[in-house]
Scaffold this motif. Sequence first.
Motif, mmCIF file in Angstrom:
data_model
loop_
_atom_site.group_PDB
_atom_site.id
_atom_site.type_symbol
_atom_site.label_atom_id
_atom_site.label_comp_id
_atom_site.label_asym_id
_atom_site.label_seq_id
_atom_site.Cartn_x
_atom_site.Cartn_y
_atom_site.Cartn_z
ATOM 1 N N TYR A 141 27.543 23.025 -5.795
ATOM 2 C CA TYR A 141 27.821 24.359 -6.335
ATOM 3 C C TYR A 141 27.438 25.479 -5.373
ATOM 4 N N SER A 142 26.269 25.395 -4.772
ATOM 5 C CA SER A 142 25.780 26.486 -3.929
ATOM 6 C C SER A 142 25.885 26.208 -2.435
ATOM 7 N N SER B 247 27.215 32.670 -1.626
ATOM 8 C CA SER B 247 27.274 31.349 -2.243
ATOM 9 C C SER B 247 28.696 31.079 -2.694
ATOM 10 N N ASN C 36 29.763 28.961 -4.912
ATOM 11 C CA ASN C 36 29.849 28.675 -6.352
ATOM 12 C C ASN C 36 31.023 27.746 -6.668
#
Length: 753
Positions: A274-275, A308, A310
């Motif tokens: 995700y990051s 980020s 995401n």
Amino acid sequence: MIKKISILISYFTIGFLICSFQVSAQNLKMTSSDFRFLKIGIEEGLSQSTVLSILQDQRGYLWFGTANGLNRFDGYEFVVYNNITDDSSSISDNEITSLYEDNDGFIWIGTAKGILNKFNPKTETFKHFDIASSSDWYLIDEEKFYNYPLTLSRNQNSTITAIDQDIDGNLWIGTWGKGLIKFHPKTHQKKYLYHFPNRINSLSSNKIVKVFVDSKGIIWVGTFGGGLNKIINTENSQIKIFNKNIYPENFLKIGEKITSISEDSENNLIVAEYSNGIFKIASATKEFSPNRWEIVQIDLHLEQNFNSPNIMAVCSDNYNNLWIGTYGNGLLCYNEKLKTTIQYLATQDPNSLSENEIQSIYVDNSNIVWVGTQLGKGINKIESNKNNFKTIPVLSSEGKSINDNIIWSIFEDSDKNLWIGTYRGGLNKIDFSTNEFKYFGINEIGDFHIRSIIEDYKGNLWIGTFSNGLTFFDRNKNTFTNFKMSESNKSLKSNQIQSMFIDEDSTLYIGTFGGGLSQLTLKDFYNKSIIEFTTYQHNPSDIFSISDDRVYSIYVDKKNEFWLGTHGGGINHFDRRTKIFTNYKSDNNFLNDNRIMKITEAKDGKFLVGTFGGGLNLFDPKLKTFTNINKKSGIDCNDVYGIFDDNISGYWLSTNNGIYKLEYDLKSFVRYGLLDGLQSLEFNGGSSFQTKSGIIYFGGINGINYFDPKEIKIDKYIAPIVITKIKLFDKVIKGEKKELIFEKDQNYFSFEF
């Protein structure tokens, strides 16, 4: 008497058509978006706008799991499956969080309440399995709380988040808080795998986002908080789990919030965190112990302010593109060969992405990319512009664009600069070597409306205007000289210059609108400064004069014969030696319209003639006859503006109904429209050009399209037919039937395909 009707029915795959996503080098660096986003939402029949999961089944149907209903899509309309309270064969609940089709063609649906549904497409019924109930759950401490994306935060502990099938036919089912379940679809046997804080060989977390069985049979489990897990199902049915608890170095390198696991075309494992971004585990090392993996983080070449990514979903297509859905940063397209990433964001443009928060991505059998979004935005269907027709930006506030949308003339000079004549913006120059635009207007040319452009043997330009005659542009001196009609017999006879041609004797021929055909000897102009125009005009008493003074187009064939297209007088052959014009018009040669827009020689020595009102005609100069190609081939357009031979397989036409590719046999064609990237369906007369390298430019009412005919590929994906609906007395017959038998009074039925 016939008592019964028997119908045999076959169900085949549905196809969704799109041209291939191919990347090719272009001269133009400022093309518009490579992809177009078609929005599909509740207005088109989708049951709810938050799309959590996507699947294409063996028949070709697309399935969309939404926050309120399961949707089946055949490319035209939706069939929605919702829970019906009194019907146990309906779906268990309406929030669809995961989808999977097994080897036998059954579709397995995971729901937010933790009920696994098995859908039988032949009967259109659902069977329910409460596999994540509390009775099967060990009471352990809750894991630490994360700041989850909105969609994940709405999950219940029992929510089924992922489904995949191993080589033995077992389904592996991930839940949001209740670990991993191994489920046999025929015996219904279950085995539960959990995270236990004090056991290093347990799952790293019970919050599972993705389950993926790779090409080597390895089971990969991505958790949100515990990172990646590798599971091996041994021959004696023992399950081995490898994760950060045993091999912290490589697992922690990837990160702890895994949102996507897949394989690329070379069977490398693609893992999204995700990051942290996207990581690749080399195919040759996947079977090794994790400490021996070859792990590479994919450099997406994002901007420094891109804190980020995401990442929520990743999917690869057939052309080395990774499609990356983010939560808040839109859609990314990373091309592995080019090592470049394009970011697509939601804007006011109707062709742009609809929402920057992506929930799901799926690439179907025909390489269309489907993107599921949330909160009112529904589905984005991504279609490629790359293989079709490019455009040049128009009226951009940044200045790197054409300064008017209506295009009347196009020309490429010997330095490969592109010159564009517009309706209200004057003359535009594009220098491809520097990607710079330059504009020349009324101060230099005396008119904003430019109708024709040509380059002479010294590299200077002659510019025909709508109302200010002819302008000579000396590019070395950067000076403009204007020539207009006057009372002199040696001047132009009209100030509207429609077409131009320069022959090998350096004679400039000028087709005017209302003043006939004029010519200027360029050597006299350069050597002696003599500015004398010789003009040929219509003489009603002379049958050998030009038939009409409105000369719209000039064409010289392979035999160096001179042909003129007039706006009302048909075609004229001009014998430059005898100065005799021979006329071919509709009243004597079956030409169906005398307004000639374009003339191009065909392969067999005949001529393709584009008319304004009569479509495309084939002219045989030997027999002096015309054949209407529109009627012969079925082309649907009245006005044909540009015609070019691609010297490969056929002719390209710009019309009032898009662009046509006409095969050399003149019997078959392909029509290209707005979905192929055309600036408009309407193009303009005189606004066409073919470069020496074969690139074709067509200008219209909303800019320019350009393309290399060699790169326009017809999609080879064949979409078989499927019967999607059968009705008896307007009542839908449920399920898929191989045979239907109707009684004699059941005499009204219909079907859709």
